[in-house]
Design a protein around this motif. Structure first.
Motif, mmCIF file in Angstrom:
data_model
loop_
_atom_site.group_PDB
_atom_site.id
_atom_site.type_symbol
_atom_site.label_atom_id
_atom_site.label_comp_id
_atom_site.label_asym_id
_atom_site.label_seq_id
_atom_site.Cartn_x
_atom_site.Cartn_y
_atom_site.Cartn_z
ATOM 1 N N MET A 1 -37.781 -28.329 -4.127
ATOM 2 C CA MET A 1 -38.785 -29.115 -3.431
ATOM 3 C C MET A 1 -39.970 -29.316 -4.364
ATOM 4 O O MET A 1 -40.370 -28.390 -5.063
ATOM 5 N N ASP A 2 -40.513 -30.509 -4.348
ATOM 6 C CA ASP A 2 -41.709 -30.779 -5.133
ATOM 7 C C ASP A 2 -42.827 -29.868 -4.627
ATOM 8 O O ASP A 2 -43.169 -29.886 -3.446
ATOM 9 N N GLN A 3 -43.377 -29.066 -5.514
ATOM 10 C CA GLN A 3 -44.373 -28.077 -5.111
ATOM 11 C C GLN A 3 -45.670 -28.714 -4.631
ATOM 12 O O GLN A 3 -46.350 -28.168 -3.762
ATOM 13 N N ASP A 4 -46.039 -29.866 -5.162
ATOM 14 C CA ASP A 4 -47.222 -30.564 -4.668
ATOM 15 C C ASP A 4 -47.027 -30.983 -3.207
ATOM 16 O O ASP A 4 -47.943 -30.856 -2.385
ATOM 17 N N ASP A 5 -45.832 -31.466 -2.892
ATOM 18 C CA ASP A 5 -45.527 -31.844 -1.510
ATOM 19 C C ASP A 5 -45.536 -30.613 -0.605
ATOM 20 O O ASP A 5 -46.034 -30.670 0.525
ATOM 21 N N ALA A 6 -44.985 -29.515 -1.096
ATOM 22 C CA ALA A 6 -44.963 -28.286 -0.304
ATOM 23 C C ALA A 6 -46.381 -27.818 0.006
ATOM 24 O O ALA A 6 -46.689 -27.459 1.153
ATOM 25 N N VAL A 7 -47.246 -27.852 -0.972
ATOM 26 C CA VAL A 7 -48.635 -27.440 -0.774
ATOM 27 C C VAL A 7 -49.326 -28.362 0.229
ATOM 28 O O VAL A 7 -50.064 -27.895 1.107
ATOM 29 N N LYS A 8 -49.072 -29.661 0.112
ATOM 30 C CA LYS A 8 -49.676 -30.615 1.049
ATOM 31 C C LYS A 8 -49.265 -30.307 2.488
ATOM 32 O O LYS A 8 -50.100 -30.345 3.403
ATOM 33 N N VAL A 9 -47.997 -30.016 2.703
ATOM 34 C CA VAL A 9 -47.521 -29.711 4.051
ATOM 35 C C VAL A 9 -48.167 -28.428 4.558
ATOM 36 O O VAL A 9 -48.662 -28.369 5.685
ATOM 37 N N MET A 10 -48.184 -27.396 3.732
ATOM 38 C CA MET A 10 -48.767 -26.111 4.136
ATOM 39 C C MET A 10 -50.257 -26.272 4.449
ATOM 40 O O MET A 10 -50.745 -25.732 5.442
ATOM 41 N N GLU A 11 -50.967 -27.014 3.615
ATOM 42 C CA GLU A 11 -52.400 -27.232 3.853
ATOM 43 C C GLU A 11 -52.637 -28.059 5.113
ATOM 44 O O GLU A 11 -53.586 -27.808 5.858
ATOM 45 N N SER A 12 -51.776 -29.025 5.357
ATOM 46 C CA SER A 12 -51.904 -29.846 6.559
ATOM 47 C C SER A 12 -51.718 -28.998 7.810
ATOM 48 O O SER A 12 -52.486 -29.115 8.776
ATOM 49 N N VAL A 13 -50.716 -28.142 7.809
ATOM 50 C CA VAL A 13 -50.491 -27.265 8.955
ATOM 51 C C VAL A 13 -51.681 -26.321 9.129
ATOM 52 O O VAL A 13 -52.164 -26.119 10.242
ATOM 53 N N ALA A 14 -52.175 -25.762 8.028
ATOM 54 C CA ALA A 14 -53.326 -24.856 8.099
ATOM 55 C C ALA A 14 -54.532 -25.567 8.700
ATOM 56 O O ALA A 14 -55.261 -24.994 9.515
ATOM 57 N N HIS A 15 -54.726 -26.820 8.335
ATOM 58 C CA HIS A 15 -55.850 -27.578 8.883
ATOM 59 C C HIS A 15 -55.698 -27.764 10.390
ATOM 60 O O HIS A 15 -56.638 -27.520 11.160
ATOM 61 N N VAL A 16 -54.528 -28.190 10.819
ATOM 62 C CA VAL A 16 -54.297 -28.412 12.243
ATOM 63 C C VAL A 16 -54.468 -27.112 13.022
ATOM 64 O O VAL A 16 -55.163 -27.058 14.047
ATOM 65 N N VAL A 17 -53.869 -26.052 12.540
ATOM 66 C CA VAL A 17 -53.930 -24.763 13.229
ATOM 67 C C VAL A 17 -55.367 -24.235 13.279
ATOM 68 O O VAL A 17 -55.813 -23.725 14.303
ATOM 69 N N SER A 18 -56.098 -24.402 12.194
ATOM 70 C CA SER A 18 -57.465 -23.874 12.146
ATOM 71 C C SER A 18 -58.423 -24.646 13.045
ATOM 72 O O SER A 18 -59.493 -24.137 13.374
ATOM 73 N N THR A 19 -58.053 -25.844 13.458
ATOM 74 C CA THR A 19 -58.932 -26.632 14.324
ATOM 75 C C THR A 19 -58.516 -26.603 15.798
ATOM 76 O O THR A 19 -59.106 -27.307 16.612
ATOM 77 N N LEU A 20 -57.526 -25.787 16.141
ATOM 78 C CA LEU A 20 -57.132 -25.651 17.538
ATOM 79 C C LEU A 20 -58.277 -25.029 18.330
ATOM 80 O O LEU A 20 -59.017 -24.184 17.811
ATOM 81 N N PRO A 21 -58.407 -25.406 19.602
ATOM 82 C CA PRO A 21 -59.394 -24.742 20.456
ATOM 83 C C PRO A 21 -59.065 -23.244 20.574
ATOM 84 O O PRO A 21 -57.909 -22.841 20.399
ATOM 85 N N GLY A 22 -60.060 -22.458 20.895
ATOM 86 C CA GLY A 22 -59.911 -21.005 20.938
ATOM 87 C C GLY A 22 -58.754 -20.506 21.777
ATOM 88 O O GLY A 22 -58.025 -19.598 21.356
ATOM 89 N N ASP A 23 -58.542 -21.084 22.960
ATOM 90 C CA ASP A 23 -57.458 -20.615 23.817
ATOM 91 C C ASP A 23 -56.090 -20.909 23.211
ATOM 92 O O ASP A 23 -55.167 -20.100 23.314
#
Length: 92
Positions: free
Chosen positions: A31-53
């Motif tokens: 897997m292209d490592q740049d693409d892998a990092v982009k996916v991981m960072e995207s998920v981290a962004h979404v997860v980190s912005t979830l409401p507290g509950d």
């Protein structure tokens, strides 16, 4: 057909972890490592912005998954998930 998951949230958490575990475990040739990092960072962004509950619910689900995991490497991944993907702050 009966689902083996008690809730949609659990099914989606399991699927998310499966995808991230797959990406995390791939070699450069698979897997292209740049693409892998982009996916991981995207998920981290979404997860980190979830409401507290919702963050708390995902934390609990990942904790349950970790406690039930038999593969030591995958359990380590699950245990690192909350901090690595922004569910908790470094200072927490």
């Amino acid at each position: 057909m009966t689902s083996s998951y008690p809730s949609l949230s659990r099914a989606l958490a399991e699927a998310l972890v499966d995808v991230l575990w797959f990406i995390d475990g791939n070699e450069d040739e698979q897997m292209d490592q740049d693409d892998a990092v982009k996916v991981m960072e995207s998920v981290a962004h979404v997860v980190s912005t979830l409401p507290g509950d919702q963050r708390q619910e995902l934390l609990e689900l990942v904790g349950e998954m970790s406690a039930a995991e038999n593969n030591p490497a995958r359990r380590d991944f699950l245990e690192a998930f909350p901090e690595g993907f922004g569910l908790i702050d470094d200072a927490s």
